[in-house]
Scaffold this motif. Sequence first.
Motif, mmCIF file in Angstrom:
data_model
loop_
_atom_site.group_PDB
_atom_site.id
_atom_site.type_symbol
_atom_site.label_atom_id
_atom_site.label_comp_id
_atom_site.label_asym_id
_atom_site.label_seq_id
_atom_site.Cartn_x
_atom_site.Cartn_y
_atom_site.Cartn_z
ATOM 1 N N GLU A 163 0.811 -1.215 0.000
ATOM 2 C CA GLU A 163 0.000 0.000 0.000
ATOM 3 C C GLU A 163 0.846 1.268 0.000
ATOM 4 O OE1 GLU A 163 -2.929 -0.165 3.121
ATOM 5 O OE2 GLU A 163 -3.553 -2.181 2.532
ATOM 6 N N ASP A 164 2.176 1.137 0.037
ATOM 7 C CA ASP A 164 3.044 2.310 -0.021
ATOM 8 C C ASP A 164 2.788 3.080 -1.304
ATOM 9 O OD1 ASP A 164 4.238 1.829 2.387
ATOM 10 O OD2 ASP A 164 6.151 1.154 1.555
ATOM 11 N N LEU A 165 2.774 4.398 -1.206
ATOM 12 C CA LEU A 165 2.563 5.233 -2.383
ATOM 13 C C LEU A 165 3.826 5.335 -3.232
ATOM 14 C CD1 LEU A 165 0.370 7.974 -0.730
ATOM 15 C CD2 LEU A 165 -0.362 6.093 -2.203
ATOM 16 N N VAL A 166 4.979 5.051 -2.625
ATOM 17 C CA VAL A 166 6.246 5.007 -3.352
ATOM 18 C C VAL A 166 6.918 3.685 -3.011
ATOM 19 C CG1 VAL A 166 8.509 6.070 -3.666
ATOM 20 C CG2 VAL A 166 6.506 7.518 -3.284
ATOM 21 N N GLY A 198 18.083 0.184 -10.069
ATOM 22 C CA GLY A 198 16.819 -0.146 -9.437
ATOM 23 C C GLY A 198 15.674 0.594 -10.093
ATOM 24 N N SER A 199 14.499 0.426 -9.524
ATOM 25 C CA SER A 199 13.325 1.110 -10.059
ATOM 26 C C SER A 199 12.495 1.689 -8.921
ATOM 27 C CB SER A 199 12.487 0.153 -10.907
ATOM 28 O OG SER A 199 11.966 -0.871 -10.104
ATOM 29 N N VAL A 200 11.730 2.709 -9.274
ATOM 30 C CA VAL A 200 10.831 3.377 -8.329
ATOM 31 C C VAL A 200 9.467 3.462 -8.976
ATOM 32 C CG1 VAL A 200 10.343 5.517 -7.075
ATOM 33 C CG2 VAL A 200 12.700 4.785 -7.384
ATOM 34 N N ARG A 201 8.468 3.133 -8.201
ATOM 35 C CA ARG A 201 7.087 3.289 -8.669
ATOM 36 C C ARG A 201 6.391 4.216 -7.692
ATOM 37 N NH1 ARG A 201 3.032 -1.439 -8.027
ATOM 38 N NH2 ARG A 201 2.794 -0.385 -6.062
ATOM 39 N N ASN A 202 5.869 5.318 -8.193
ATOM 40 C CA ASN A 202 5.084 6.177 -7.319
ATOM 41 C C ASN A 202 3.655 6.256 -7.835
ATOM 42 O OD1 ASN A 202 6.755 7.808 -9.212
ATOM 43 N ND2 ASN A 202 5.473 9.489 -8.513
ATOM 44 N N GLU A 203 2.744 6.093 -6.883
ATOM 45 C CA GLU A 203 1.317 6.019 -7.201
ATOM 46 C C GLU A 203 0.654 7.386 -7.269
ATOM 47 O OE1 GLU A 203 -0.363 3.325 -8.050
ATOM 48 O OE2 GLU A 203 1.414 2.091 -7.826
ATOM 49 N N ILE A 204 1.379 8.430 -6.847
ATOM 50 C CA ILE A 204 0.838 9.787 -6.866
ATOM 51 C C ILE A 204 1.900 10.724 -7.429
ATOM 52 C CG2 ILE A 204 -0.694 9.430 -4.881
ATOM 53 C CD1 ILE A 204 1.400 10.953 -3.176
ATOM 54 N N THR A 205 1.476 11.898 -7.855
ATOM 55 C CA THR A 205 2.437 12.927 -8.239
ATOM 56 C C THR A 205 3.065 13.462 -6.959
ATOM 57 O OG1 THR A 205 1.206 13.511 -10.220
ATOM 58 C CG2 THR A 205 2.706 15.182 -9.334
ATOM 59 N N LEU A 206 4.385 13.422 -6.903
ATOM 60 C CA LEU A 206 5.111 13.854 -5.708
ATOM 61 C C LEU A 206 5.395 15.346 -5.797
ATOM 62 C CD1 LEU A 206 7.611 10.872 -5.500
ATOM 63 C CD2 LEU A 206 5.541 11.212 -4.135
ATOM 64 N N GLN A 243 2.591 8.966 5.107
ATOM 65 C CA GLN A 243 3.792 8.190 4.829
ATOM 66 C C GLN A 243 3.775 7.724 3.382
ATOM 67 O OE1 GLN A 243 5.498 5.331 7.673
ATOM 68 N NE2 GLN A 243 5.418 3.815 6.027
ATOM 69 N N LEU A 244 4.927 7.914 2.717
ATOM 70 C CA LEU A 244 5.070 7.468 1.336
ATOM 71 C C LEU A 244 5.757 6.111 1.261
ATOM 72 C CD1 LEU A 244 6.277 10.836 -0.236
ATOM 73 C CD2 LEU A 244 3.963 9.871 -0.297
ATOM 74 N N ALA A 245 6.793 5.918 2.113
ATOM 75 C CA ALA A 245 7.555 4.667 2.098
ATOM 76 C C ALA A 245 8.397 4.578 3.358
ATOM 77 C CB ALA A 245 8.446 4.584 0.869
ATOM 78 N N CYS A 246 8.782 3.345 3.707
ATOM 79 C CA CYS A 246 9.652 3.102 4.855
ATOM 80 C C CYS A 246 10.573 1.934 4.502
ATOM 81 C CB CYS A 246 8.824 2.757 6.094
ATOM 82 S SG CYS A 246 9.807 2.369 7.552
#
Length: 182
Positions: free
Chosen positions: A41-44, A63-71, A171-174
């Motif tokens: 459920e992390d947004l990033v 690596g790769s990053v996926r973000n579910e929202i515009t940061l 929280q975006l990620a941990c």
Amino acid sequence: MAVKSNANIKEGSELSAEVELVRKVIIDELKFNNCSPSPLEDLVQFNDVAVCTTDDGDLLISGSVRNEITLTTPIKASVSMKRKVLGLWVPVPCIKDFGSCDFDDLCTYAMPPEGRCVPLLEEHDIPCHCPIERGNFTLPAGQFRVPGTRWAGILAGNYKGTIKFSHLDQQLACYTATFTLD
């Protein structure tokens, strides 16, 4: 290892020798783990991240990053770091952006406010300034130059830490990490 030596003759014929050892810090045995209660459920999300050093001490990152929202600004990062000293985990204070530090807005910290990104990021369509649009971004093995430091020997040791990314109160990620510096 680069060695720089300066010998200066001062007034009164006194001889003063100053030796400064400068070398790069080597990252060894770096491991990442998600520490969110619900990682999916992390947004990033960071995936397949690998960080190591080359033979000459520069960073090699993929690596790769996926973000579910515009940061958008502010993107906060809170780092809690500990170092193993005589078998005990001791908190590392924040010194020159290393250790247990809070970064109030990554958008203003390491990203250029305007203009061009580093060519390596541009080649792979990876944004380097905010806002960062929703999407997936992949960096296949990019090399980044790292300067040497005279503190490399002091920094050597085993570390563990947690980094939490947030936007406002969300929280975006941990992630947790363990690593060794040589």
